[in-house]
Enzyme design. Sequence first.
Site, PDB file in Angstrom:
ATOM      1  N   LYS A  37       0.783  -1.230  -0.054  1.00  0.00           N
ATOM      2  CA  LYS A  37      -0.138   0.027   0.014  1.00  0.00           C
ATOM      3  C   LYS A  37       0.838   1.104   0.084  1.00  0.00           C
ATOM      4  CE  LYS A  37      -0.519  -0.057   5.102  1.00  0.00           C
ATOM      5  NZ  LYS A  37      -1.141  -0.250   6.124  1.00  0.00           N
ATOM      6  N   ARG A 132      -6.587   0.468  16.975  1.00  0.00           N
ATOM      7  CA  ARG A 132      -7.297   0.517  16.013  1.00  0.00           C
ATOM      8  C   ARG A 132      -8.100  -0.661  15.742  1.00  0.00           C
ATOM      9  NH1 ARG A 132      -3.797   1.506  10.208  1.00  0.00           N
ATOM     10  NH2 ARG A 132      -3.915  -0.954  10.383  1.00  0.00           N
TER      11      ARG A 132
HETATM   12  C1  PLP Z   1      -0.268  -1.014   6.730  1.00  0.00           C
HETATM   13  C2  PLP Z   1      -0.349  -2.216   7.203  1.00  0.00           C
HETATM   14  C3  PLP Z   1       1.003  -3.091   7.729  1.00  0.00           C
HETATM   15  C4  PLP Z   1       2.139  -2.840   7.173  1.00  0.00           C
HETATM   16  O1  PLP Z   1       2.752  -1.655   8.162  1.00  0.00           O
HETATM   17  P1  PLP Z   1       4.184  -1.253   7.506  1.00  0.00           P
HETATM   18  O2  PLP Z   1       4.358  -0.229   8.532  1.00  0.00           O
HETATM   19  O3  PLP Z   1       4.137  -0.690   6.268  1.00  0.00           O
HETATM   20  O4  PLP Z   1       4.950  -2.286   7.767  1.00  0.00           O
HETATM   21  C5  PLP Z   1       0.541  -4.358   8.285  1.00  0.00           C
HETATM   22  N1  PLP Z   1      -0.554  -4.468   8.639  1.00  0.00           N
HETATM   23  C6  PLP Z   1      -1.855  -3.708   8.518  1.00  0.00           C
HETATM   24  C7  PLP Z   1      -3.016  -4.308   9.282  1.00  0.00           C
HETATM   25  C8  PLP Z   1      -1.692  -2.367   7.752  1.00  0.00           C
HETATM   26  O5  PLP Z   1      -2.769  -1.809   7.769  1.00  0.00           O
END
Ligand code: PLP
Length: 355
Positions: A37, A132
């Site tokens: 993402k 969250r």
């Molecule tokens: C964005 C996200 C990640 C990855 O996070 P990073 O900080 O990019 O490693 C992992 N799990 C969830 C649920 C996320 O939303």
Amino acid sequence: MRKNPRLEINLRKLQQNVATVFNLCAAKGVEVVGVTKGFAALPEIAQVMVDGGIKILGDSRLENILTLRDAGIKAKMMLLRIPMLHEVDLVVKLADCSLNSELVVIKGLSTSAIKQKKIHNIILMVDLGDLREGVLPEDVFSLVKEIRHLTGVRLKGLGVNFNCISGVDPTPEKLLQLVSLATKIERNLGVKLEILSGGNTSSLALVINDTLPEQINQLRIGEGILLGHTDIFTEIKGAFQDSITLFAEIIELKQKESTPSGSISRDSFGQIPKIKAKGVRTRAILAIGKQDIYPDNLVPLDQDITIVAASSDHLVVDVTESKTSFKVGDEIQFILTYPGILSAITSKYVKVYTD
Ligand SMILES: *Cc1c(COP(=O)(O)O)cnc(C)c1O
């Protein structure tokens, strides 16, 4: 001539970062979900992840998963953001697995999977304090009992997230809470939980300092691969921090007084600017602005350049101390924060070049 503003993505450096993170995790029996993402699922970067041995890609948005599917990327796809109730059909169609916390959605996924003659894998998210997504620990057991009866979904395991909205850090104690929940469920409900997904890039710190509980067998990593760090202060040894850089062009270069003249109210974003008096400075205006990236997310590669301010389409930097003598038309290069990469890559005004 390359256009600007632009992001330059060095795939060779990213390849090294993937290898570094992959090997660190593999040595501890941890599977890496490569999170896409942060770079809007650009297929070239996703391919580097897959070539580096990553078998599952994760993204928050179905549009990005579709991009990866359309590009023919050969990997399992995990939807990271808990699904919208109205998108369950597409989730089942496009993703192999999703993270979940709402029974009504999980029931929807199950019904949809039965219709599509599929089994959809889910990981149940547990909230261990970051507030969250996630089921509260005391509610997990009864929820798993309900999920057991749904034939369209398979509960693959439990997951957790840290440092997302409340800055709660992953610790061995918190992760052991996840382990003990899983143990209790396996013992009492006869459900096998194959996956304990222990968080994101911040949990990689526990892999590196060897404090990750051994039962945790998956991490979901985006930032660590893109930026070669576990947080903004902690670099990962052997990884690059400048795989992705941004270039913007100087459109005005003038000596100006650093203090504005006239009565001061608010700037174009409704803020009252705080300005330090520094006398006359050489200021460059660059053709990029908050519409593309907020200035706190940029760090000039030339450490003698400082960022002064930005409005929607202009970024003002102070180049007085720089050893380079700039002229109009020259470019200035920046490294970016993780949110900075995300916003620049999703700006339609910023071109992207991969090398
Ligand atoms: C964005 C996200 C990640 C990855 O996070 P990073 O900080 O990019 O490693 C992992 N799990 C969830 C649920 C996320 O939303």
